[in-house]
Design an enzyme around this catalytic site. Structure first.
Site, PDB file in Angstrom:
ATOM      1  CD  GLU A  51      -2.898  -1.103   2.388  1.00  0.00           C
ATOM      2  OE1 GLU A  51      -4.066  -1.504   2.245  1.00  0.00           O
ATOM      3  OE2 GLU A  51      -2.429  -0.737   3.490  1.00  0.00           O
ATOM      4  CB  CYS A 105       2.955   7.307   3.391  1.00  0.00           C
ATOM      5  SG  CYS A 105       3.599   6.171   4.636  1.00  0.00           S
ATOM      6  CB  CYS A 151       7.336  -4.982   8.459  1.00  0.00           C
ATOM      7  SG  CYS A 151       8.632  -4.134   9.409  1.00  0.00           S
ATOM      8  CB  CYS A 185       6.423  -2.568  15.980  1.00  0.00           C
ATOM      9  SG  CYS A 185       8.147  -2.115  15.606  1.00  0.00           S
ATOM     10  CB  CYS A 231       3.109  -1.766  13.408  1.00  0.00           C
ATOM     11  SG  CYS A 231       3.232  -1.416  11.648  1.00  0.00           S
ATOM     12  CB  CYS A 265       1.041   6.486  11.822  1.00  0.00           C
ATOM     13  SG  CYS A 265       2.605   5.877  12.465  1.00  0.00           S
TER      14      CYS A 265
END
Length: 349
Positions: A90, A108, A115, A119, A122, A340
């Site tokens: 995305e 962004c 990933c 975290c 996230c 975010c």
């Protein structure tokens, strides 16, 4: 077959020379790729048909494909892109306005499929890591964005780029540096380093290389003022001790008037007390920096919650009183999971 968008300018020059073409062809092809946004070699009309045929036998142009578009009530746009192997990523276009009231966009960008950092707050981290993105896939996002908004390169809407999408940029350092070099090329995409920010969770390897390159500003995802809490909410990033990271950042190469940006995501009841603010002020006291405060955006199935508004204000006031430069970053696109920490490369259908 070579995707021409995966070649740096120097590599394209070598490729063109290998085809027996004159050196000036490199500049022509480069501008067709990055300024005129050609999707096929056949579109390069100022190049002879013979040369285009020779090019097409050895190379092609492949953009990511837009498979879904979403627009938030605040004007934020999220594009779901499919890469050549079917992988989904995305990218987000975030609106703002200049002092004169003119619309400007910040994009962004994603740099990995998924990933590896994991975290806990996230959505991207919950996907796990699939692979690194290539230069053509990273910069293909910019080409698509300019196409989407019908950007005029003489007065572009798309002004700023932030590598804060899916993935950890410094774990894809090779393709990141190639992408930044190409972004900075005046004959191509033409972005100044002052309009590009690379965000990292804090990876020791590659940090100095990024700083020495001078190709982008640095943002560090901090999110905790001490090692114990950082290890709890960012377990893989915390493998590099916070004390060691701050020591390195104290001497990070900075241009005139440049600072290291720290990102701090306020999680309700987790890292938002005045004691945390006190520890944070002490942590930042020896680094030339500014602090972006982000209020947590709850995602589906999230274990965290947003802090109360009065808690956010008290946290910020405490830091400002101690001469920390603080910006509360307004989250946009929450209603389409574009804010975010919300990117998860999933389709509504």
């Amino acid at each position: 077959m070579i995707n021409l968008l995966d070649l740096t300018y120097a590599e394209l020059a070598e490729f063109v020379s290998g085809l027996g073409e004159n050196a000036y062809r490199t500049s022509q092809i480069w501008q067709w790729l990055w300024r005129k946004r050609a999707r096929s070699i056949e579109e390069m009309t100022n190049i002879s048909k013979t040369t285009r045929t020779r090019l097409a036998e050895a190379a092609h142009i492949v953009w990511p494909e837009v498979v879904e578009r979403q627009e938030s009530k605040d004007g934020t746009r999220k594009l779901l892109l499919q890469l050549h192997d079917g992988a989904l990523v995305e990218t987000v276009l975030i609106p703002s306005h200049s002092r004169e009231g003119r619309l400007r966009l910040t994009q962004c960008l994603s740099c990995q499929v998924g990933c590896a950092m994991g975290c806990t707050f996230c959505s991207t981290g919950a996907l796990g890591f699939q692979r690194n993105m290539t230069m053509s896939e990273i910069l293909g996002q910019v080409l698509i964005a300019r196409e989407e908004v019908k950007d005029d390169l003489h007065d572009p809407l798309l002004r700023n780029l932030v590598f804060m999408g899916m993935g950890e940029p410094l774990l894809n350092l090779k393709h990141m540096l190639r992408s930044l070099e190409t972004l900075n090329n005046d004959q191509g995409l033409g972005f100044s380093p002052r309009r590009i920010t690379v965000s990292t969770c804090g990876i020791a390897e590659g940090l100095q290389t990024l700083g020495d390159s001078g190709l982008a500003f640095l943002a560090v995802s901090l999110h905790a003022p001490n090692q114990e809490l950082r290890a709890r909410i960012m377990p893989k990033a915390a493998r590099w001790p916070l004390e060691d990271m701050m020591r390195v950042l104290k001497t990070y190469p900075l241009k005139t008037r440049e600072r290291v940006t720290f990102e701090y995501l306020l999680l309700g009841g987790v890292n938002d007390t005045l004691q945390h603010a006190k520890e944070l002020a002490r942590l930042l006291s020896n680094v030339k920096s500014k602090l972006n405060i982000i209020v947590y955006n709850p995602a589906d199935g999230a274990e965290y919650q947003a802090p109360a508004p009065h808690t956010v204000q008290a946290f910020v006031d405490f830091l400002v009183e101690r001469h920390i430069t603080v910006i509360i970053r307004k989250s946009k696109g929450q209603d389409i999971d574009a804010a975010c920490g919300q990117l998860a490369a999933k389709s509504r259908g």
